[in-house]
Design an enzyme around this catalytic site. Structure first.
Site, PDB file in Angstrom:
ATOM      1  CG  ASP A  37     -21.428  13.871  -8.824  1.00 14.33           C
ATOM      2  OD1 ASP A  37     -21.568  12.977  -8.110  1.00 14.33           O
ATOM      3  OD2 ASP A  37     -22.507  14.858  -8.849  1.00 14.33           O
ATOM      4  CG  ASP A 247       2.535  -1.134   7.634  1.00 14.63           C
ATOM      5  OD1 ASP A 247       2.827  -0.007   7.908  1.00 14.63           O
ATOM      6  OD2 ASP A 247       3.231  -2.041   6.672  1.00 14.63           O
ATOM      7  CG  HIS A 337       8.445  -8.133   3.225  1.00 15.66           C
ATOM      8  ND1 HIS A 337       9.446  -7.395   4.008  1.00 15.66           N
ATOM      9  CD2 HIS A 337       7.743  -8.720   4.098  1.00 15.66           C
ATOM     10  CE1 HIS A 337       9.110  -7.785   5.238  1.00 15.66           C
ATOM     11  NE2 HIS A 337       7.963  -8.363   5.430  1.00 15.66           N
ATOM     12  CG  HIS A 348       6.971   2.054  -0.986  1.00 20.00           C
ATOM     13  ND1 HIS A 348       6.010   1.244  -1.587  1.00 20.00           N
ATOM     14  CD2 HIS A 348       7.036   1.794   0.558  1.00 20.00           C
ATOM     15  CE1 HIS A 348       5.525   0.340  -0.415  1.00 20.00           C
ATOM     16  NE2 HIS A 348       6.076   0.570   0.512  1.00 20.00           N
ATOM     17  CD  GLU A 396       7.346  -0.027   8.042  1.00 20.94           C
ATOM     18  OE1 GLU A 396       6.254  -0.524   7.990  1.00 20.94           O
ATOM     19  OE2 GLU A 396       7.713   0.203   6.909  1.00 20.94           O
TER      20      GLU A 396
END
Ligand code: GLY
Ligand code: MN
Ligand code: MN
Length: 433
Positions: A37, A247, A337, A348, A396
């Protein structure tokens, strides 16, 4: 902060794109069960939020477009004292009417009867084709005789491609919190720590700075773990001479950040780590420098593949001519990638890469994308000089396309070998004195 008038402008714009005599329906997200729950923390559906700014579940947004008229309607959960006692305050119909600039606001309990009434007046129904089946069933109950169903998602997606100034501010805020988190772990004494210790340090900074959540599950991958692209177990001890690929990015007021840094556990890169790291960094800087209006993402991808392949030849990781290697896709073994993706309400971001004629959409002012080249070399790869085995590196950043070029929104996060080593040493030095 995004003003209500901006959400209204978005609804006006999407209404213009709908055919006449149509109805568009978008639903809020439902809670998702975690176990027995207990549910996962609630997160509003991004498209619904983009058009409404409304954060509650059990709500729906309807745009009715007749031949002559447009009407926007919001359905919200009723205020009920007992439910609010357990689950918290609801905005309720009256306040929602004042605040959210819809033409009409009703209790969600009236949704089906209003839907039934409106369906009689239209020929086309728009909804998100990825909608849960339970909600599709409700729509289909009243839309039996409609000749046309259309997907609303691509219309919203194309609007989400270009970010407004207010959206960019929120992305910048998310990035600045993420910057604090990365800097905190870079400067940490990592002796004896596990990957999850770094994850918890980062996520502490996220929450402690008012960020709702991480924008995606944090990857803290040390040593060879970095060669698993979606590594999230984060349960290994940090070994003295290894690198850690982190990341991780927070979500602030529904907007994502997405940052990767690769740092040495010891605070200092070995010569081999530095060589490979600087090769990837050089590629990243060159790709970022290409970003400007009218440039194509596929060209960034192609160029990244060329530069990484040339870099790998230089370092003795690949052998042969770069043209032949590229043709045979040999580089994919170490760089499998994409160079990046749109970023916004979703990490994304659900925004298109091609137009309705299947042609690539070139970069435009106001788009935000990540640039994230990487090299991943398994510890068992006998084809590669020993010194590089077991290294996984990705760098990145989040880039805004501007009128004449680009702005690296995460440029203040330590990235060069020197910057990372300097930041690492602040704590080690103070520990030793
Ligand atoms: N953090 C997911 C990605 O880099 O795309
Ligand atoms: Mn990314
Ligand atoms: Mn990422």
């Amino acid at each position: 902060m995004i003003q209500e008038s901006e959400y209204k402008k978005r609804r006006d714009l999407i209404a213009k794109k709908l055919v006449k005599n149509s109805l568009a329906v978008l639903f809020s997200n439902s809670y998702k069960n975690r176990s027995n729950d207990t549910d996962y923390p609630y997160r509003q559906d991004s498209n619904f939020y983009y058009l409404s700014g409304f954060k509650e579940d059990n709500s729906a947004l309807v745009i009715f477009k007749s031949a002559t008229n447009i009407k926007t309607i919001l359905f919200v959960e009723k205020k009920e004292r007992l439910k609010e006692l357990w689950n918290g305050k609801r905005v309720g119909r009256k306040k929602a009417k004042k605040r959210f600039l819809f033409d009409e606001v009703y209790d969600y309990s009236e949704f089906e009867s209003k839907l039934k009434e409106l369906m009689l007046k239209i020929k086309t129904l728009y909804f998100d084709f990825k909608l849960d089946y339970s909600k599709v069933k409700v729509l289909k109950r009243y839309a039996k005789n409609l000749p046309t169903h259309k997907n609303i998602a691509p219309l919203v997606a194309s609007m989400r491609l270009i970010k407004s100034d207010a959206e960019i501010k929120l992305i910048e805020k998310a990035i600045s919190i993420t910057q604090d988190a990365h800097h905190k772990v870079i400067s940490l004494d990592k002796d004896g720590l596990y990957e999850y210790h770094l994850q918890s340090e980062m996520e502490y900074v996220f929450k402690n700075s008012g960020a709702y959540s991480d924008a995606y599950t944090s990857i803290v991958a040390s040593g060879n773990s970095a060669n698993t692209l979606h590594y999230i177990s984060n349960d290994k001890i940090l070994l003295e001479d290894s690198l850690i690929l982190i990341d991780a990015g927070c979500e602030y007021e529904y907007y994502a950040s997405d940052i990767t840094r690769t740092i040495p556990v010891s605070g200092q890169f070995s010569d081999a780590q530095k060589e490979l790291y600087e090769m990837v960094l050089d590629v990243q800087l060159k790709i970022i420098a290409m970003i400007k209006p009218d440039e194509k993402r596929t060209l960034l991808q192609e160029k990244a593949e060329i530069l990484l392949t040339q870099g790998m030849i230089r370092l003795g990781i690949l052998k042969g001519s770069y043209k032949k290697l590229l043709k045979k896709k040999k580089h994919k073994k170490y760089y499998p990638h994409g160079i990046g993706h749109w970023m916004g309400l979703d990490v994304h971001d659900m925004a298109p890469y091609k137009d309705e004629n299947d042609k690539e959409i070139p970069l435009k002012k106001g788009m935000v994308l990540t640039i994230e080249p990487g090299i991943y070399i398994s510890k068992n790869d006998k084809c590669v000089p020993k010194k590089f085995r077991g290294l996984g590196i990705r760098i990145e950043d989040d880039i805004l396309v501007t009128k004449n070029g680009n702005k690296n929104l995460s440029s203040n996060i330590a990235k060069t070998v020197d910057e990372i080593e300097k930041l690492s040493f602040t704590i080690s030095t103070s520990k030793n004195t």
